[in-house]
Scaffold this active site. Structure first.
Site, PDB file in Angstrom:
ATOM      1  N   CYS A  15       3.454   1.515 -29.122  1.00  0.00           N
ATOM      2  CA  CYS A  15       3.144   0.101 -28.949  1.00  0.00           C
ATOM      3  C   CYS A  15       2.146  -0.164 -27.846  1.00  0.00           C
ATOM      4  O   CYS A  15       1.950   0.656 -26.952  1.00  0.00           O
ATOM      5  CB  CYS A  15       4.407  -0.675 -28.594  1.00  0.00           C
ATOM      6  SG  CYS A  15       5.713  -0.473 -29.779  1.00  0.00           S
ATOM      7  N   GLY A  41      -0.885   1.024 -31.964  1.00  0.00           N
ATOM      8  CA  GLY A  41       0.007   0.616 -33.044  1.00  0.00           C
ATOM      9  C   GLY A  41      -0.723  -0.264 -34.020  1.00  0.00           C
ATOM     10  O   GLY A  41      -1.331  -1.248 -33.618  1.00  0.00           O
ATOM     11  N   ASN A 116       6.896  -1.604 -24.693  1.00  0.00           N
ATOM     12  CA  ASN A 116       6.306  -0.328 -25.077  1.00  0.00           C
ATOM     13  C   ASN A 116       7.181   0.770 -24.499  1.00  0.00           C
ATOM     14  O   ASN A 116       7.489   0.761 -23.317  1.00  0.00           O
ATOM     15  CB  ASN A 116       4.872  -0.244 -24.520  1.00  0.00           C
ATOM     16  CG  ASN A 116       4.235   1.134 -24.712  1.00  0.00           C
ATOM     17  OD1 ASN A 116       3.423   1.552 -23.912  1.00  0.00           O
ATOM     18  ND2 ASN A 116       4.605   1.852 -25.762  1.00  0.00           N
ATOM     19  N   GLY A 117       7.531   1.715 -25.357  1.00  0.00           N
ATOM     20  CA  GLY A 117       8.420   2.797 -24.929  1.00  0.00           C
ATOM     21  C   GLY A 117       9.624   2.852 -25.843  1.00  0.00           C
ATOM     22  O   GLY A 117       9.656   2.175 -26.867  1.00  0.00           O
ATOM     23  N   TYR A 256      -3.727  12.458 -26.014  1.00  0.00           N
ATOM     24  CA  TYR A 256      -4.027  11.818 -27.292  1.00  0.00           C
ATOM     25  C   TYR A 256      -3.923  10.298 -27.294  1.00  0.00           C
ATOM     26  O   TYR A 256      -4.767   9.620 -27.873  1.00  0.00           O
ATOM     27  CB  TYR A 256      -3.064  12.349 -28.358  1.00  0.00           C
ATOM     28  CG  TYR A 256      -3.125  11.606 -29.678  1.00  0.00           C
ATOM     29  CD1 TYR A 256      -4.112  11.884 -30.618  1.00  0.00           C
ATOM     30  CD2 TYR A 256      -2.213  10.598 -29.977  1.00  0.00           C
ATOM     31  CE1 TYR A 256      -4.182  11.183 -31.810  1.00  0.00           C
ATOM     32  CE2 TYR A 256      -2.275   9.896 -31.171  1.00  0.00           C
ATOM     33  CZ  TYR A 256      -3.259  10.193 -32.088  1.00  0.00           C
ATOM     34  OH  TYR A 256      -3.336   9.492 -33.253  1.00  0.00           O
TER      35      TYR A 256
HETATM   36  P1  AMP Z   1      -0.575  16.933 -38.184  1.00  0.00           P
HETATM   37  O1  AMP Z   1      -1.370  16.875 -39.428  1.00  0.00           O
HETATM   38  O2  AMP Z   1       0.834  16.392 -38.407  1.00  0.00           O
HETATM   39  O3  AMP Z   1      -0.563  18.287 -37.512  1.00  0.00           O
HETATM   40  O4  AMP Z   1      -1.211  15.899 -37.183  1.00  0.00           O
HETATM   41  C1  AMP Z   1      -2.086  16.297 -36.192  1.00  0.00           C
HETATM   42  C2  AMP Z   1      -3.055  15.191 -35.931  1.00  0.00           C
HETATM   43  O5  AMP Z   1      -2.360  13.977 -35.657  1.00  0.00           O
HETATM   44  C3  AMP Z   1      -3.906  15.526 -34.727  1.00  0.00           C
HETATM   45  O6  AMP Z   1      -5.248  15.454 -35.155  1.00  0.00           O
HETATM   46  C4  AMP Z   1      -3.619  14.426 -33.726  1.00  0.00           C
HETATM   47  O7  AMP Z   1      -4.818  13.867 -33.268  1.00  0.00           O
HETATM   48  C5  AMP Z   1      -2.805  13.397 -34.454  1.00  0.00           C
HETATM   49  N1  AMP Z   1      -1.599  12.977 -33.729  1.00  0.00           N
HETATM   50  C6  AMP Z   1      -0.883  13.677 -32.855  1.00  0.00           C
HETATM   51  N2  AMP Z   1       0.177  12.950 -32.403  1.00  0.00           N
HETATM   52  C7  AMP Z   1       0.101  11.761 -33.020  1.00  0.00           C
HETATM   53  C8  AMP Z   1       0.890  10.567 -32.969  1.00  0.00           C
HETATM   54  N3  AMP Z   1       1.965  10.477 -32.207  1.00  0.00           N
HETATM   55  N4  AMP Z   1       0.512   9.530 -33.739  1.00  0.00           N
HETATM   56  C9  AMP Z   1      -0.548   9.606 -34.523  1.00  0.00           C
HETATM   57  N5  AMP Z   1      -1.335  10.713 -34.615  1.00  0.00           N
HETATM   58  C10 AMP Z   1      -1.025  11.772 -33.885  1.00  0.00           C
END
Ligand code: AMP
Length: 483
Positions: A15, A41, A116-117, A256
């Protein structure tokens, strides 16, 4: 059927929050602030305004730009104070009833809250309140705060709020609005960010500084871990109501989550990500021709990697910006499709080259698998994957949406198995100390870690009361006496 990425109904949210006190067109300013926080979000958003006599509430599914920019919506939000919230929640469906800010008429007057959290004992507290007669209208952990404020025996509003928050564990950066005050609070560990800004004398609270930049507001300071600020006509009062703890800001915000143009806890996110890339290049050198980021999340780290390795940085993958984050698509089949919709290999750059691919993290491995295949099909002779964080081995219970542990690739496989799975010539992750070095810490202090890094280490800095009996997650730092 609602299907969440978790496949369960746990209360996890990503969030952004924003609030402004005493400013003409408050709701329009909040709309702009939330637009800058959209990366935190994308599922739904809400704004509550106060016009001097009553509160107004608007909550909509979808992006800020598609909903709150409509004149009719803003006209329904008159007033000079407003708070807002943008969210992606994995809470099992629930539609608009789970969209924040939450608002209630309490005995002390109207009160709205945006959070948020993630509160790690929310379900436990909720059950207790329900046994005593509280009726919940959502499945969000944030509603628990309203009920605790409503049922507090303390006399004044701020005391009631302190009383309520003292019952909670986990992560909360929140913004609240009553008829006379706007409040901002960070949990004692300061897991999620919250900053204080100023727009020509009107105080602002926002998750990140990029939400101040969009409206030309000044950054004043970070709200400190464990701090409660009370903003009223009398000015800004700062209170530290909780027992002091050693802060544990979320290191994944740097990896990230936060926007690269934000400055969080005194550090510019973009600079940290570049340093992360530099550390990664030093730790996991490989002979190659070009460095290619997985856009957008891998870009700053790839720049840092290329500079450190002395290799050309090339946009070997082009991203279509009109597709949301692949990770947050609800079903597996759509997630697969999303990756293809979102990225395309830039064949001219890649053909015949030994490619270092840089991304920020591997969660389920779906993105990496597809990207690697795409880069190979475009003619790369070798593909070396470099990940700008340690393996994501444990779920986040503090507000970043990670799937349950069993779905995390790194919790199921060794690094060699992961390399086979995503079909790369080599795979390396940044070490945890390398990540800390990029934040200018000499290394991770094992007994008293400087950050919350639970997603990488499984070391949870608070108890996880709602998880008791469901997963074997023991907060190591509590056992180790840190904090
Ligand atoms: P995956 O395909 O599940 O391995 O997703 C990895 C990708 O998701 C990476 O390119 C990250 O940039 C992104 N990512 C990592 N954590 C999150 C998150 N909490 N929410 C959305 N995207 C994420």
């Amino acid at each position: 059927m609602d299907e969440t990425p978790f496949g369960d109904d746990e209360l996890h949210e990503e969030c952004g929050v924003f609030g402004i006190f005493q400013r003409t067109d408050a709701a329009a300013v909040v709309t702009l602030g939330l637009h800058a926080l959209q990366h935190r979000g994308q599922e739904a958003a809400g704004i509550v305004s106060y016009d001097g006599s009553q509160f107004h509430v608007e909550r909509h599914a979808g992006l800020i730009g598609d909903t709150f920019t409509k004149q009719a919506v803003l006209e329904r939000l008159p007033g000079t104070s407003a708070i807002g919230h943008t969210r992606y929640a994995t809470t099992g469906g629930g539609g608009l009833r789970n969209v924040q800010p939450f608002f209630a008429e309490l005995s002390a007057g109207g009160f709205a809250v945006a959070h948020n959290g993630n509160i790690t004992n929310a379900l436990t507290v909720q059950r207790e309140l329900q046994r005593r007669g509280s009726i919940f209208s959502s499945t969000s952990d944030t509603e628990t705060i309203l009920h605790l404020v409503a049922t507090s025996a303390a006399r004044h509003f701020v005391e009631k709020l302190i009383d309520a928050l003292s019952r909670l564990e986990g992560a909360f950066s929140l913004v609240g609005l009553s008829s006379k005050k706007m409040v901002g609070v960070r949990d004692p560990l300061g897991i999620r960010p919250l900053v204080l800004g100023d727009l020509e004398g009107s105080p602002i609270l926002a998750s990140e500084t990029c939400a101040l930049d969009i409206i030309g507001a000044d950054f004043v300071r970070d709200i400190e871990p464990g701090e409660l600020v009370v903003i009223s006509e009398d000015g800004i009062e700062s209170i530290f109501p909780f027992q002091a703890r050693r802060p544990r800001f979320c290191i994944f915000e740097y990896v990230y989550f936060a926007r690269p143009d934000s400055t969080v806890e005194g550090r510019n996110v973009y600079e940290i990500r570049k340093k992360i890339g530099g550390e990664l290049a030093r730790e996991s050198h490989v002979e190659a021709d070009i460095v290619v980021p997985v856009p957008d999340s891998g870009v700053p780290a790839a720049i840092g990697y290329a500079q450190e390795a002395g290799l050309p940085f090339e946009l070997g993958i082009i991203r279509n910006h009109y597709v949301g984050r692949t990770f947050i698509q609800p079903t597996d089949s759509i997630r697969h499709m999303g990756v293809k919709l979102k990225h395309n290999a830039n064949r001219r750059m890649i053909e015949g080259k030994r490619v270092v691919l840089v991304d920020d993290s591997i969660v389920r491995g779906t993105t990496s698998q597809k990207i690697v295949q795409m880069v190979r099909e475009a003619g790369a002779t070798e593909v070396h994957m470099r990940i700008a964080s340690p393996p994501t081995r444990a779920s986040c219970f503090y507000g970043v949406d990670t799937p349950e542990k069993a779905k995390l690739l790194a919790s199921r496989m060794t690094i060699e198995e992961m390399a086979d799975f995503i079909k790369v010539d080599s795979l390396s992750f940044l070490s945890i100390d390398g990540l800390y070095r990029a934040t200018d810490e000499p290394s991770r202090n094992k007994l008293a870690p400087q950050f919350c890094d639970a997603c990488f280490t499984g070391d949870y800095p608070t108890s996880l009361t709602d998880q008791d009996g469901t997963e074997n997650v023991r907060p190591l730092s509590l056992l180790g006496g840190a904090g």
